[in-house]
Design an enzyme around this catalytic site. Structure first.
Site, PDB file in Angstrom:
ATOM      1  N   ASP A  68     -18.605 -61.278 -16.525  1.00  0.00           N
ATOM      2  CA  ASP A  68     -17.919 -60.426 -17.493  1.00  0.00           C
ATOM      3  C   ASP A  68     -18.461 -59.002 -17.519  1.00  0.00           C
ATOM      4  O   ASP A  68     -19.497 -58.711 -16.920  1.00  0.00           O
ATOM      5  CB  ASP A  68     -18.003 -61.059 -18.903  1.00  0.00           C
ATOM      6  CG  ASP A  68     -19.411 -61.511 -19.275  1.00  0.00           C
ATOM      7  OD1 ASP A  68     -20.367 -61.160 -18.568  1.00  0.00           O
ATOM      8  OD2 ASP A  68     -19.549 -62.221 -20.282  1.00  0.00           O
ATOM      9  N   GLU A 144     -14.381 -66.349 -26.226  1.00  0.00           N
ATOM     10  CA  GLU A 144     -14.698 -66.579 -27.624  1.00  0.00           C
ATOM     11  C   GLU A 144     -13.977 -67.818 -28.154  1.00  0.00           C
ATOM     12  O   GLU A 144     -12.990 -68.272 -27.560  1.00  0.00           O
ATOM     13  CB  GLU A 144     -14.261 -65.352 -28.443  1.00  0.00           C
ATOM     14  CG  GLU A 144     -14.960 -64.043 -28.051  1.00  0.00           C
ATOM     15  CD  GLU A 144     -16.379 -63.927 -28.602  1.00  0.00           C
ATOM     16  OE1 GLU A 144     -17.092 -64.942 -28.670  1.00  0.00           O
ATOM     17  OE2 GLU A 144     -16.761 -62.795 -28.956  1.00  0.00           O
TER      18      GLU A 144
HETATM   19  C1  GLP Z   1     -23.283 -62.303 -24.257  1.00  0.00           C
HETATM   20  C2  GLP Z   1     -22.691 -62.593 -22.865  1.00  0.00           C
HETATM   21  C3  GLP Z   1     -22.808 -64.039 -22.493  1.00  0.00           C
HETATM   22  C4  GLP Z   1     -24.186 -64.533 -22.884  1.00  0.00           C
HETATM   23  C5  GLP Z   1     -24.300 -64.558 -24.378  1.00  0.00           C
HETATM   24  C6  GLP Z   1     -25.665 -64.989 -24.897  1.00  0.00           C
HETATM   25  O1  GLP Z   1     -22.360 -61.834 -25.169  1.00  0.00           O
HETATM   26  N1  GLP Z   1     -21.351 -62.165 -22.649  1.00  0.00           N
HETATM   27  O2  GLP Z   1     -22.536 -64.214 -21.117  1.00  0.00           O
HETATM   28  O3  GLP Z   1     -24.392 -65.843 -22.408  1.00  0.00           O
HETATM   29  O4  GLP Z   1     -23.901 -63.350 -24.960  1.00  0.00           O
HETATM   30  O5  GLP Z   1     -26.600 -63.988 -24.748  1.00  0.00           O
HETATM   31  P1  GLP Z   1     -28.135 -64.183 -24.955  1.00  0.00           P
HETATM   32  O6  GLP Z   1     -28.634 -64.923 -23.768  1.00  0.00           O
HETATM   33  O7  GLP Z   1     -28.677 -62.777 -25.009  1.00  0.00           O
HETATM   34  O8  GLP Z   1     -28.322 -64.920 -26.218  1.00  0.00           O
END
Ligand code: GLP
Length: 253
Positions: A68, A144
């Site tokens: 993404d 989401e």
């Molecule tokens: C972000 C990304 C995800 C990620 C998630 C968790 O928004 N788009 O791909 O897995 O949030 O992030 P974190 O590992 O910082 O908790």
């Protein structure tokens, strides 16, 4: 099949994750890696760089597709996922720039960009291993909670909870983009293997719901229960705390 691997610390869980990727690279040097951003995979990338520097692995023939990208951030914006990937992995290993792929968050026509990215992913001929984090609300990539599971790459409106969660990386909350381009859940499910990384107490409830609760688009990661191949979950003890309480037998130490 879901294999949940326990680690005492996030650091160790990152190393376990790097072991899984290294095994894939050992059996296929031109593997296609599906890569993820966020704080969870950072330690894994650090360990992959260490292994590369030690001569244990090479990315010379690897191709990558990222999940993404934020809409509106250029590749050199320090919060873009393109920047993240360069900073945390690509600039430190021998992967060829032209073999790395992310959606373009600055594309003038996001819908056309989604179609272009679908074609890029399809041209890989299959992702050997897809790395995932999990959002506080159960999102994977930027898919989401919704009333349906997404198929291919799409333009996503970020939820308030995701904007809140990601605000920590920006100067102010208003700076967080409100939209993103994300590979779809259906596309993620086409990978051969999945490596889900989850770190910290904040993920404990959602990780348990995703892996043991109802399979529902209101918890996008729950679809992983229907994954055809192996899902390896590498998590630290905090992220596993609810699972350890409710399903201790499911955890491999
Ligand atoms: C972000 C990304 C995800 C990620 C998630 C968790 O928004 N788009 O791909 O897995 O949030 O992030 P974190 O590992 O910082 O908790």
């Amino acid at each position: 099949m879901i294999k949940i691997i326990y680690s005492e610390t996030a650091h160790d869980a990152g190393i376990r994750g790097a072991e899984v990727i290294s095994e894939v690279l050992a059996s296929k040097k031109n593997a296609v890696l599906g890569l993820a951003t966020g704080s969870s995979p950072v330690g894994m990338y650090t360990e992959l760089i260490r292994r590369y520097n030690a001569g244990e692995i090479s990315f010379a023939e690897v191709k990558s597709v990222n999940l993404d990208e934020y809409v509106g951030l250029s590749a050199d914006h320090d919060q873009s996922y393109a920047y993240f990937m360069h900073h945390n992995l690509f600039d430190h290993v021998d992967i060829k720039e032209e073999n790395t792929n992310l959606p373009n968050g600055l594309a003038a026509d996001p819908v056309a960009e989604c179609a272009r990215y679908d074609a890029v992913v399809a041209s890989m001929g299959g992702v050997d291993i897809q790395v995932l984090g999990i959002g506080n609300n159960g999102h994977i990539g930027f898919n989401e909670p919704d009333t349906h599971f997404t198929k291919g790459t799409g333009l996503v409106n970020l939820t308030d909870s995701t904007i809140d969660a990601n605000a920590r990386f920006f100067e102010k909350r208003e700076d967080v983009p409100t939209q993103a381009l994300s590979m779809g859940v259906g596309q993620i499910m086409e990978a051969d293997k999945i490596l889900l990384l989850a770190m910290g107490r904040g993920k404990a409830e959602i990780l348990e719901r995703a892996l043991f609760g109802d399979v529902t688009p209101s918890v996008p990661a729950s679809i992983l229960q229907f994954f055809k191949g192996e899902v390896i979950v590498s998590a630290d003890k905090e992220a596993l705390s609810v699972i350890l309480e409710k399903h201790p037998e499911a955890v491999t130490r």
